[in-house]
Design a protein around this motif. Structure first.
Motif, PDB file in Angstrom:
ATOM      1  N   TYR A 167     -42.740   6.901  28.340  1.00 42.45           N
ATOM      2  CA  TYR A 167     -42.998   8.001  29.227  1.00 42.45           C
ATOM      3  C   TYR A 167     -43.544   7.329  30.166  1.00 42.45           C
ATOM      4  N   TYR A 202     -37.214   6.694  20.420  1.00 43.70           N
ATOM      5  CA  TYR A 202     -38.246   5.752  20.777  1.00 43.70           C
ATOM      6  C   TYR A 202     -39.265   5.357  19.848  1.00 43.70           C
ATOM      7  N   ARG A 223     -39.196   8.064  16.658  1.00 44.93           N
ATOM      8  CA  ARG A 223     -38.952   9.605  16.849  1.00 44.93           C
ATOM      9  C   ARG A 223     -37.598   9.654  17.413  1.00 44.93           C
ATOM     10  N   HIS A 226     -35.738  13.501  21.974  1.00 46.37           N
ATOM     11  CA  HIS A 226     -35.852  15.012  22.225  1.00 46.37           C
ATOM     12  C   HIS A 226     -36.312  14.893  23.538  1.00 46.37           C
ATOM     13  N   HIS A 228     -39.424  17.454  25.519  1.00 41.38           N
ATOM     14  CA  HIS A 228     -40.478  18.469  25.198  1.00 41.38           C
ATOM     15  C   HIS A 228     -40.451  19.546  26.352  1.00 41.38           C
TER      16      HIS A 228
END
Ligand code: BEZ
Ligand code: FE
Length: 303
Positions: A167, A202, A223, A226, A228
């Motif tokens: 991120y 990630y 994870r 995806h 969010h």
């Protein structure tokens, strides 16, 4: 003898057998009933846990050291306590209990630690990918109520990791600020659309005590891929959720147990040179289309 020292009232000397009752008896004058309920239960379960595991003093000190390290690594942008709650499945359990929804409403999942509250507001159609990395993706969809009626003006707060699995907030000075995040508004038909890149799996931050614990338990830190979303509209329950890609190798072993079958989307290949040209994408490209269904907040009448 005052009742405060009456062993029959559960506040006698502490023994292995009566340990939880003796501690709980000391809560009797707690002013906050909910706090008393929470702490009575916490003590009861913690004592039962210790009685089952029978740790040595040295083992208990290792627990204390782990919790101390968890606190030390936590700061404004690194929340190791939430990560611990996540990998133990507690975040998802609390979320499930706190978000029991009418049938048909979009399912919720973990917020995670990488949401920011000041993401840029974008017009529909804008590209949230500012670093130019990754496979182009068109995201389209609608926001509707449980009867399928459009929710005009619904807000969609979107964020995802970049093509290298980080991120923007994890790579300040490396990624552009606000890379792969933005807030969109559904139009009068409830529709929204934006450009991004296909998400990738990630690892959750694994260089701290929680990562060490995962390793010691033989668990991986990944994870599944995806995007969010927080979807909100006045008069409706806010939905904090993800869309997952269907082909990710970690879909069944998410490190934080966040996957729900109903949140796995179809990321389809679109072969449409004219549309690709309009979007500034190479042809073919990937598109995901999703309908978010919001439930009315309790007490809200139907329009
Ligand atoms: C996330 O999806 O951003 C996330 C969720 C839980 C722990 C770490 C990351
Ligand atoms: Fe995430």
């Amino acid at each position: 003898m005052t009742h405060a020292s009456n062993p029959a009232a559960g506040d006698g000397y502490f023994t292995e057998a009566n340990s939880a009752e003796v501690v709980i008896a000391r809560h009797r004058e707690a002013e906050n009933e909910r706090l008393k309920t929470v702490m009575d239960s916490a003590v009861r379960h913690l004592h039962a846990f210790v009685k089952e595991v029978e740790p040595t003093n040295a083992e208990w000190m290792r627990v204390i050291d782990f919790l101390t390290a968890t606190g030390h690594v936590t700061n404004d942008w690194r929340q190791e306590w939430i990560l611990l709650s996540d990998i133990l499945g507690v975040s998802m359990l609390v979320d499930a209990i706190d978000n029991r929804k009418p049938r048909g409403a979009t399912e919720t999942t973990v917020l995670g630690p990488f949401h920011v509250s000041n993401a840029p507001r974008y017009e529909n159609g804008q590209d949230i990918c500012l670093d130019g990395k990754g496979e182009k993706l068109l995201v389209t969809g609608r926001v509707v109520d449980t009867e399928g009626r459009p929710i005009a003006g619904a807000m969609l707060d979107v964020w995802q990791a970049n093509d290298e699995g980080f991120y923007d907030v994890q790579q300040q000075g490396v990624q552009p600020d606000m890379n792969l995040r933005g807030v969109f508004t559904a139009d009068e038909t409830g529709a929204f659309w934006f450009r991004s890149v296909k998400p990738r799996f990630y690892p959750i931050p694994a260089d701290g005590p929680v990562g060490q614990l995962l390793g010691a338990l033989g668990r991986h830190p990944y994870r599944p891929a995806h995007i969010h979303f927080i979807v909100a509209a006045p008069g409706f329950e806010t939905v904090t959720t993800h869309l997952f890609t269907p082909d990710c190798p970690y879909l069944h072993t998410d490190a934080v147990f966040g996957v729900k079958a109903d949140l796995i989307a179809d990321f389809r290949t679109v072969d449409d040179p004219a549309k690709a040209d309009e979007l500034g994408f190479p042809n073919p490209f990937t598109q995901v289309d999703w309908t978010f269904v919001l439930a009315r907040t309790a007490g809200e009448g139907h329009a």
